[in-house]
Design an enzyme around this catalytic site. Structure first.
Site, PDB file in Angstrom:
ATOM      1  N   LYS A  52       0.849  -1.108   0.025  1.00  0.00           N
ATOM      2  CA  LYS A  52       0.047  -0.171   0.028  1.00  0.00           C
ATOM      3  C   LYS A  52       0.834   1.155  -0.239  1.00  0.00           C
ATOM      4  CE  LYS A  52      -3.724  -2.445   2.060  1.00  0.00           C
ATOM      5  NZ  LYS A  52      -4.046  -3.093   3.460  1.00  0.00           N
ATOM      6  N   GLN A  96      -4.238  -1.870   9.638  1.00  0.00           N
ATOM      7  CA  GLN A  96      -4.313  -3.225   8.963  1.00  0.00           C
ATOM      8  C   GLN A  96      -4.800  -4.183   9.997  1.00  0.00           C
ATOM      9  OE1 GLN A  96      -2.927  -3.819   5.694  1.00  0.00           O
ATOM     10  NE2 GLN A  96      -3.782  -5.723   6.098  1.00  0.00           N
ATOM     11  N   ASP A 119     -11.096   3.129   4.264  1.00  0.00           N
ATOM     12  CA  ASP A 119     -11.716   1.506   4.167  1.00  0.00           C
ATOM     13  C   ASP A 119     -13.316   1.545   4.002  1.00  0.00           C
ATOM     14  OD1 ASP A 119      -9.490  -0.312   3.877  1.00  0.00           O
ATOM     15  OD2 ASP A 119      -9.225  -0.365   6.158  1.00  0.00           O
TER      16      ASP A 119
END
Ligand code: NAD
Length: 297
Positions: A52, A96, A119
């Site tokens: 990422k 994460q 997200d």
């Protein structure tokens, strides 16, 4: 002829568009920033986070990486999120998952400022999606929606079957296909581990999105001729390769390709789109937070 849906190519085009919009934002003195937070020593999580960060660099987004000791108290992670919420140079925050057992995942998701929740997992953003007014669409289902659009797959009036009901893939996917909006207007059936007669439902589907996490679970004999098959699954199976394993999807690609009208491969289908949509959401977050219109595709 079956169309093989090239997620790498669609994602590459999207990254070019994103890099272009990053430059537009720079004219207003804004550089989008994505903070990744890792509270784990799991090698897979470390790899995801570093990918990422690399993706950010490629399009000109500032990657900010924060590591929290996995043995630290949960409060340390919550306070890290508070600090990132307060920073003007951080427009998106991604913690994460999974987090260690002593950390409450729901608290983590609720702690992130919904405006920085790239997200799309904060309950406020989940609610907005269900209500048909999404702020951030979760990356994987959003990526699937973009792939369908890129290949002119008609969702309106289509019978779509989503296999899997997870909070990160299945449920938001079903919601997006259901929306009264472009890329939606499908008649959606959501199947899961307790679904009876999955095969009959699959056989009737114009669009199948497989996200059950079961290697090569859906095969060609279960599909309707000409169906569009989107394989979200990424499963490691033992194989006689250098790494000792290979990655396969939830769909038995060879048999499904014989029947499908269009199909995504694994790898090279949904995966690259998921990564690109995170950049997209970060860009959108920066544009919103600074009130600069960048006309996102
Ligand atoms: P998950 O384990 O949270 O959910 C799996 C879902 O499948 C569950 O809702 C379960 O009810 C359903 N299921 C299990 N057995 C079933 C059965 N026999 N019949 C029908 N449904 C069944 O998984 P997830 O996080 O949603 O991920 C699904 C898959 O997608 C995994 O392989 C994961 O690695 C992959 N994934 C890929 C990407 C990507 O970018 N390509 C992103 C996220 C997840």
């Amino acid at each position: 002829m079956t169309t093989v849906i090239d997620g790498e190519a669609v994602a590459a085009d999207l990254r070019t568009e994103i890099a272009d919009r990053v430059e537009t934002l720079a004219e207003s003195g804004v550089k989008p920033g994505l903070a990744t937070v890792l509270m784990s020593t799991d090698p897979a999580s470390e790899t995801y986070v570093s990918m990422k960060q690399r993706d950010c660099e490629e399009v000109g987004i500032e990657g900010i990486h924060v590591e929290v000791d996995p043995d630290a108290p949960a409060e340390t992670l919550y306070e890290t999120i508070d600090d990132l919420n307060a920073r003007d140079d951080v427009h998106g925050i991604l913690v994460q998952l999974p987090v260690p057992d002593h950390v409450d995942k729901r608290t983590v998701l609720r702690r992130i400022d919904p405006e920085k929740d790239v997200d799309g997992f904060h309950p406020e953003n989940v609610g907005r999606l269900v209500a048909g007014d999404p702020l951030f669409k979760p990356c994987t289902p959003h990526g699937v929606q973009k792939l369908l659009a890129a290949y002119d797959v008609e969702t309106e009036g289509a019978d779509a079957v989503v296999v899997g009901r997870s909070d990160i893939v299945g449920k938001p996917m079903a919601n997006l296909l259901l929306q009264k909006a472009p890329g939606g207007n499908a008649t959606v059936t959501v199947c899961h581990s307790r679904t009876t007669d999955l095969e009959a439902r699959l056989e009737a589907a114009d669009i199948v999105v497989a996200a059950a996490g079961l290697p090569e679970f859906v095969d060609g004999s279960m599909l309707k001729e000409g169906a569009t098959v989107i394989d979200v699954g990424i499963n490691r199976v033992e194989a006689d390769t250098e790494r000792g394993y290979e990655l396969v999807g939830d769909v038995d690609y060879d048999s499904a390709k014989e029947v499908a009208g269009a199909i995504t491969p694994v790898p090279g289908g949904v995966g690259p789109m998921t990564r690109a949509m995170l950049l997209y959401n970060t860009l959108m977050a920066a544009s919103r937070q600074h009130d600069v219109d960048i006309d996102l595709p």
